[in-house]
Design an enzyme around this catalytic site. Structure first.
Site, PDB file in Angstrom:
ATOM      1  N   CYS A   2       0.861  -1.169   0.000  1.00 44.53           N
ATOM      2  CA  CYS A   2       0.000   0.000   0.000  1.00 44.53           C
ATOM      3  C   CYS A   2       0.901   1.223   0.000  1.00 44.53           C
ATOM      4  O   CYS A   2       1.535   1.535   1.003  1.00 44.53           O
ATOM      5  CB  CYS A   2      -0.909   0.009   1.229  1.00 44.53           C
ATOM      6  SG  CYS A   2      -1.966   1.463   1.325  1.00 44.53           S
ATOM      7  N   GLU A 127      -3.637   1.293  -6.410  1.00 42.44           N
ATOM      8  CA  GLU A 127      -2.740   0.219  -6.833  1.00 42.44           C
ATOM      9  C   GLU A 127      -2.549   0.354  -8.331  1.00 42.44           C
ATOM     10  O   GLU A 127      -3.444   0.837  -9.047  1.00 42.44           O
ATOM     11  CB  GLU A 127      -3.331  -1.145  -6.460  1.00 42.44           C
ATOM     12  CG  GLU A 127      -2.402  -2.330  -6.740  1.00 42.44           C
ATOM     13  CD  GLU A 127      -1.065  -2.212  -6.033  1.00 42.44           C
ATOM     14  OE1 GLU A 127      -0.114  -1.729  -6.704  1.00 42.44           O
ATOM     15  OE2 GLU A 127      -0.956  -2.564  -4.859  1.00 42.44           O
TER      16      GLU A 127
END
Length: 345
Positions: A2, A127
């Site tokens: 992340c 992402e």
């Protein structure tokens, strides 16, 4: 991993969105600690600061451990035992903490065993998918209800706005050897990517590689309660909450978000793959961006017909419950717009 998040709610609305019930069943909102430091952002990266939830007992030893506070902390954990005078001299990356090694690495083990568990708050996280030498960004978040598509109610009414993504984290407090202000920092725990998200970054779930690919998401207030209440829930029980979840939805966004300096609603705005990657400034797009921005500006409540009419592509895990993709498809259908298409991996 992340590596980028968004958290765009204003401080007061963020507090309302984190309402909970304490051990006595009373409805509460967490109090801000150093709330004046919090800055909403559509594009947060490591070393920036962001909002986290933690037990009040970490700050006041006589407090009920079920009570929560909001604190603005820096992303990238600096262990309390770090002895140099400048935290930037830390030689390793601590923005993410892999779940399979968090009880082995000294950077995290001490803090975790002391109950320094927190919940990192965000609208969602980004992402990137590798595509023919380019990287296509996606925004990943909790499914949203129809209420979340409308402007949130003002005042002390029950929060019906955006449901925040709640990620499990570990925090620590570092004191400069020469004295000075204590530095609170956090790391986000990561797990293997869930099945529906794995196509974005296939290396996250390669058999035997153990590559942790997405945040450990705490889905629901009971999971949040157990993670935060370190006095009642020991570490060995709390770590059982660290599991991949399928309860997320996502959509492609513009490569505008790739530049960390870009910090506008355009970062999270859906785009249609196959079209030009950059968001076109059409009238409907401008309306949508204005709607996104209103979440932190507190503009008057919008009617359903005033909502932005956009076309996008969403992927969501199969569920009998209404997901944000379902809501959008239903709404777009009423407006005479084509429904959002499912994207194939």
């Amino acid at each position: 991993m992340c590596g980028r998040t968004a958290c765009s709610l204003a401080a007061d609305n963020l507090r309302r969105a984190c309402a909970y019930r304490d051990r006595r069943g009373q409805h509460r909102q967490p109090e801000w600690v150093r709330g004046e430091r919090y800055q909403p952002s559509y594009n947060k990266g490591p070393q920036s600061s962001g909002p986290v939830l933690l037990s009040r007992r970490h700050l006041h030893q006589d407090a009920d451990s079920s009570e929560r506070v909001l604190m603005d902390m820096r992303w990238g954990l600096v262990p309390s035992w770090f002895k140099q005078d400048n935290p930037s001299k830390l030689q390793f990356n601590t923005s993410n903490c892999r779940s399979d090694t968090m009880l082995k690495k000294s950077s995290y083990k001490g803090a975790l065993l002391k109950g320094k568990r927190c919940v990192v708050l965000a609208d969602g996280f980004y992402e990137w998918q590798q595509q023919s030498g380019e990287k296509q960004p996606y925004f990943i978040y909790f499914p949203q209800t129809k209420d979340a598509m409308d402007k949130e109610a003002e005042g002390d009414e029950e929060w019906k706005g955006w449901r925040l993504l709640t990620m499990a984290g570990i925090f620590d407090c570092w004191e400069p050897p020469s004295g000075g202000e204590m530095l609170y920092t956090y790391t986000i725990i990561t797990v293997d990517a869930s099945k529906d998200v794995s196509f974005i970054h296939h290396r996250q779930v390669r058999a035997g590689k153990g590559v942790a690919g997405m945040p450990a998401i705490l889905d629901g207030d009971e999971a949040i309660r157990k993670w935060l209440d370190f006095a009642e829930v020991p570490t060995q029980e709390a770590v059982k909450l660290i599991q991949p979840t399928e309860n997320v939805v996502f959509h492609p966004v513009s490569t505008f978000v790739n530049n960390i300096r870009n910090n506008t609603p355009e970062c999270v705005a859906p785009i249609e793959l196959g079209a030009k990657k950059e968001v076109k400034h059409t009238p409907s797009n401008k309306m949508m961006l204005g709607w996104l921005k209103s979440s932190q500006e507190g503009s008057p409540q919008k009617k359903e017909n005033d909502l932005p009419k956009w076309k996008s592509q969403f992927i969501h895990s199969p569920s009998p419950k209404k997901t944000s993709a379902d809501v959008l498809q239903q709404w777009l259908g009423k407006q005479g717009q084509p429904a959002a298409k499912k994207l194939k991996a």
